[in-house]
Design a protein around this motif. Structure first.
Motif, short mmCIF file in Angstrom:
data_model
loop_
_atom_site.label_atom_id
_atom_site.label_comp_id
_atom_site.label_asym_id
_atom_site.label_seq_id
_atom_site.Cartn_x
_atom_site.Cartn_y
_atom_site.Cartn_z
N PRO A 451 0.70 -1.08 0.07
CA PRO A 451 0.18 -0.06 -0.12
C PRO A 451 0.73 1.39 -0.11
O PRO A 451 1.97 1.44 0.81
N GLU A 452 0.62 2.58 -0.35
CA GLU A 452 1.23 3.64 -0.45
C GLU A 452 0.37 4.46 -0.15
O GLU A 452 -0.56 4.66 0.35
N GLY A 454 -1.17 8.26 1.03
CA GLY A 454 -1.82 9.04 0.03
C GLY A 454 -2.39 8.02 -0.97
O GLY A 454 -3.71 8.67 -1.65
N GLN A 455 -2.36 6.98 -1.08
CA GLN A 455 -3.87 5.97 -1.71
C GLN A 455 -4.42 5.65 -1.70
O GLN A 455 -4.10 4.72 -0.27
N LYS A 456 -5.55 5.62 -1.33
CA LYS A 456 -6.12 4.68 -1.28
C LYS A 456 -6.88 3.00 -1.49
O LYS A 456 -6.37 2.49 -2.33
N VAL A 457 -7.02 2.38 -0.21
CA VAL A 457 -6.50 0.49 -0.08
C VAL A 457 -7.96 0.60 0.59
O VAL A 457 -8.03 0.57 1.23
N TYR A 470 -12.69 2.25 2.86
CA TYR A 470 -11.24 2.46 2.22
C TYR A 470 -10.59 3.11 3.25
O TYR A 470 -10.79 4.10 3.40
N ILE A 472 -7.00 5.16 3.59
CA ILE A 472 -5.71 6.03 2.62
C ILE A 472 -5.19 6.70 3.84
O ILE A 472 -5.26 7.84 4.55
N SER A 474 -1.56 7.50 5.63
CA SER A 474 -0.42 8.83 5.81
C SER A 474 0.97 8.01 6.52
O SER A 474 1.80 9.32 5.91
N SER A 528 -6.42 -7.78 2.43
CA SER A 528 -6.61 -6.67 0.84
C SER A 528 -8.12 -7.69 0.21
O SER A 528 -8.32 -8.58 0.21
#
Lengths: 549, 549
Positions: A451-452, A454-457, A470, A472, A474, A528
């Motif tokens: 997971p990154e 700032g990207q929604k997971v 979802y 996001i 930090s 996931s």
């Protein structure tokens, strides 16, 4: 290496002498033979070590025991006498080549990934992932469970005591005599310290793990003195002037003066107790901490203690404080504090009001919470039985489950959904919010990208289709490091005091409602979307025929 | 001594490496210094080691741990590194002569009298009486408590399981992975065996203590096989004729025949499970005991087991049985027994109806009692967590109290009468009735003559004046023997299997109502009239002035 270090290492080796491959369940060895005999020597497996429920009706667990697991892997080797014993114990028809195979086994082809020791951890997230030859990985099961289960349970228990006691109270582990065997006592001391205790009464634990050791005297010390005549010496040299002082005369004089202030007659106080406290003060003039409840805290112990403390002060020493081991600890600690304050005022000795009050009678989390509500004046708790036996829940149910074999995922189904295992080779990530708090732990298939920030997971409940959200993050923390690889330690486990700090820093990332004592909020552990589908496809393939379960 | 024995002794020494003088609370050493400094080096003391309440809401306790106490006394010695550590840990002003004194300390002047290990014992009757130099006797406290507390708790717990399970059921200890540390696991195995278990899964315990070890395979063994193709070899030689037999073909054929009898379709059974059981049977044809609940006991496990067991029979081997580790154990064991009986009848194989059924899922005393009521068909229980952690009560509260110093009795008073100690040097006798049952334990002053068979003895409650009764014993047993004297073992402790027998023979002397699980009758512990008066005179002398308590 200094001689002390080498001595301490020898002690450690002695203790670890029993952590060896035979410290296991027989079925690991019978399974090893069945695997060996059915040609599975080169099969490669992945096992996850995890627990299903947090202990103590809480919503978090502290992971501990990793360093001992690594030592076990390092020393994994069947001795000649082990092999002989197994030959005698297993059935006669076992092929001799199997014993030759065992004799040469080591952990050189095993890889262990783990969460950092001292971290807060949650149900279903593997603490250890063990990969390598099926037979070897299987043979490690019981010992790894033994080393992780009690260590994590104790560290968690200690961390809970620390949370209810607050930061400003000292916590000492006093449990050796009630521990489950000598090593139970040593482990308790070590993992209580990791969990946030300040010291132990266990001298050997102090020596082996470099933990502060504390202690004063017992009731028997007091009852061994009957009268003032039982004191053999009464002279102490003044701390600065070196002038001889008669501690007995000074104490008797002070007892009269104090008794007038606190309205207790000196005749009510035990002379045997005074004799004992004077003797103890003569031995430990700078560390005078006295047990005051042998006879009666109010009418004898406090008066005698104050008399000796003030006499010591005349000789240039400051007493440390008192210990109360029975009775109403809230009331008695308040009484003691008021007494100290009266004396501080009457004799213009402000330090006297700050004397330490230690309490130590069968204390558990609930006792501390109740004392907090009552407004106690205790500075230090000595905690024994409830801490070291983890009375409220004496076992953490870590399990060790096969999740992959030769690249093929394995799922253990159960009519109890909570017992279904999450298959395959997985990674675990902790996702943090902008305020620094941990939001969720996310399990993914190892083939997925991490997971990154700032990207929604998409985070899904592993078994309930409708539960999904979802997130996001930090901050994203990959929870695993490789600790064991190529037959040696690959990441050095941190020293004890760093693991101890890790516990507190890791706990700080948890929201307060997850940590609270009563009805804490569960922390979320998710999978996931890819792993969710993987689990459920496999579940379907393995579903039984002919029944609806 | 054979090399095996010497190996086993080395293992033992390694385990006992941590049972050393520093395995104690610091306050024992600070008290020793205060005693030493106040000239009490030649004071002579008597300490009693006893408990106040039986564990597990029962009315009896099994005394264990004596042998380990004696080993501790034998090896009692502060090493150079111990002394160095103490010098660093204690305050700077400790006189160096004290460390020289510690360095030379041994237990040569200590005398330990004790009840025979494995005996049933009761509250307030000292298990150990330790006499000798005050300082040395005090220094032994914590370690002796650690060694007796957990050993006695475990042995008592195990004996309780044995009582509810009855004589005809096997009991196996399976708790290593949930034990409180590695040594907690070893102690649990040893004292469970003493208490009446038949064996353990813990291989190292088997090696060290010569206890039978048992075990088969885990769910992971079953899930490591997916299909019948996962079997690498299928051929076994007939036990008598040595003809090669194809176990897979035989098992598939038998699975069809059995499925017709028990009305389960072979398609419902897992082929991976069948593959696993065949592989296990090939490895252990004479010891085939299979876990049958990986998928579904009724629809898969039992069918596959019976198929393999019948195939093995074609090859000249008799299977041992099954293990069930989940679900409704009463129902499933009855189902399994009925299945075995149907097959025994259908194929004229009477031995098949007697196959062993092992159950092992989170079992405790209550589970066994409930299974008994439901009419289970289990032959053997494997018991883990509840047994080894003593979940119902994880600590026995033995204490170690000073009862005499330099010939003068000591009493520890308390507002809680149950905590008042019985002062002085005492003897303990068990008085038996004509039917062989123990009637009462009687504590007397050591100066009194022993009670005599056929002579009435006044037995008094130690603290309640009105409670008294005359007893005419048919047999009198003096409970103490001297086990340690003149620096060496004076009475050899009995070997493990004799201690184990002692537990059962000792329990047989207790009336059934004292042993029952629900609301047992308390066994009486009394004092002689002389001791009663002695206690109460001393109590009066030590009564506080100025308050009514």
């Amino acid at each position: 290496m200094s001689s002390e270090e080498s001595n301490s290492n020898r002690q450690m080796a002695r203790q670890n002498g029993i952590v060896q491959p035979l410290l296991t369940d027989l079925y690991q060895i019978t399974m090893a033979y069945a695997y060996w005999k059915s040609g599975k020597v080169n099969d490669v497996a992945v096992f996850d070590l995890f627990f299903r429920t947090n202990p103590f009706q809480g919503e978090f667990t502290i992971f501990a025991g990793l360093e001992e697991c690594l030592k076990f892997l390092e020393n994994f080797h069947y001795s000649d006498s082990d092999i002989l014993y197994l030959q005698q114990t297993l059935p006669d028809n076992i092929e001799p080549e199997f014993f030759a195979y065992l004799k040469d086994l080591t952990c050189k082809d095993i890889r262990v990934s783990a969460i950092e020791e001292g971290s807060v951890v949650f149900p279903r997230v593997p603490l250890l992932r063990v990969e390598g030859p099926l037979i070897v990985a299987q043979l490690l099961e019981t010992t790894l469970l033994t080393l992780v289960n009690f260590a994590s349970l104790m560290a968690t228990n200690a961390a809970r005591y620390r949370m209810v006691a607050g930061k400003n109270v000292s916590l000492l582990e006093f449990g050796l005599r009630r521990a489950q065997g000598p090593d139970g006592g040593l482990s308790a001391s070590k993992y209580a310290y990791i969990g946030g205790f300040d010291g132990t009464s266990n001298v050997l634990a102090g020596k082996m793990f470099n933990i502060p050791v504390k202690g004063t005297h017992a009731h028997s010390f007091v009852t061994s003195f009957s009268t003032l005549e039982d004191i053999n010496s009464v002279i102490i040299r003044h701390a600065e002037t070196q002038e001889p002082c008669n501690l007995l005369e000074l104490a008797i004089e002070w007892r009269k003066r104090v008794s007038a202030i606190i309205d207790i007659s000196p005749e009510e106080a035990s002379d045997g107790e005074l004799a004992a406290l004077i003797s103890y003060a003569l031995a430990f003039p700078s560390g005078f901490l006295a047990l005051v409840d042998t006879y009666d805290v109010k009418r004898s112990g406090l008066l005698n203690f104050c008399a000796v403390a003030l006499a010591l002060h005349d000789c240039g020493y400051r007493a440390v404080g008192i210990r109360i081991d029975s009775g109403d600890l809230a009331y008695l600690s308040v009484l003691a504090r008021e007494t100290f304050e009266s004396i501080a005022g009457a004799f213009k000795l402000p330090w006297f009001s700050k004397l330490t009050i230690v309490a130590s009678n069968d204390i558990n989390e609930e006792t501390i919470l109740s004392l907090n509500e009552q407004g106690h004046k205790i500075d230090c708790f000595g905690i024994g039985t409830h801490l070291v036996t983890c009375q409220r829940q004496p076992a953490l149910g870590c399990v060790y489950k096969l999740t992959e074999i030769n690249g093929q995922p394995r799922i253990k189904l159960s009519q109890d959904v909570g017992k279904v295992t999450i298959p395959g080779h997985k990674e675990a990530y902790r996702l943090f919010g902008a305020d620094g708090h941990a939001l969720i732990d996310l399990l993914q298939r190892s083939s997925e990208p991490a997971p990154e920030v700032g990207q929604k997971v998409l985070c899904r409940h592993p078994f309930q289709e409708s539960k999904r959200a979802y997130v996001i993050p930090s901050k994203v923390e990959h929870l695993y490091k490789v600790y064991w690889k190529d037959g040696r330690i690959h990441t050095m486990p941190k020293p004890l005091h760093e693991v101890r700090e890790r516990v507190q820093s890791s706990l700080r990332t948890l929201r307060q409602d997850i940590k609270r004592n009563l009805n804490p909020t569960p922390y979320k552990v998710a999978v996931s979307d890819d792993l969710y589908n993987f689990i459920h496809d496999l579940w379907l393939q393995n579903a039984p025929i002919g029944e609806l379960s």
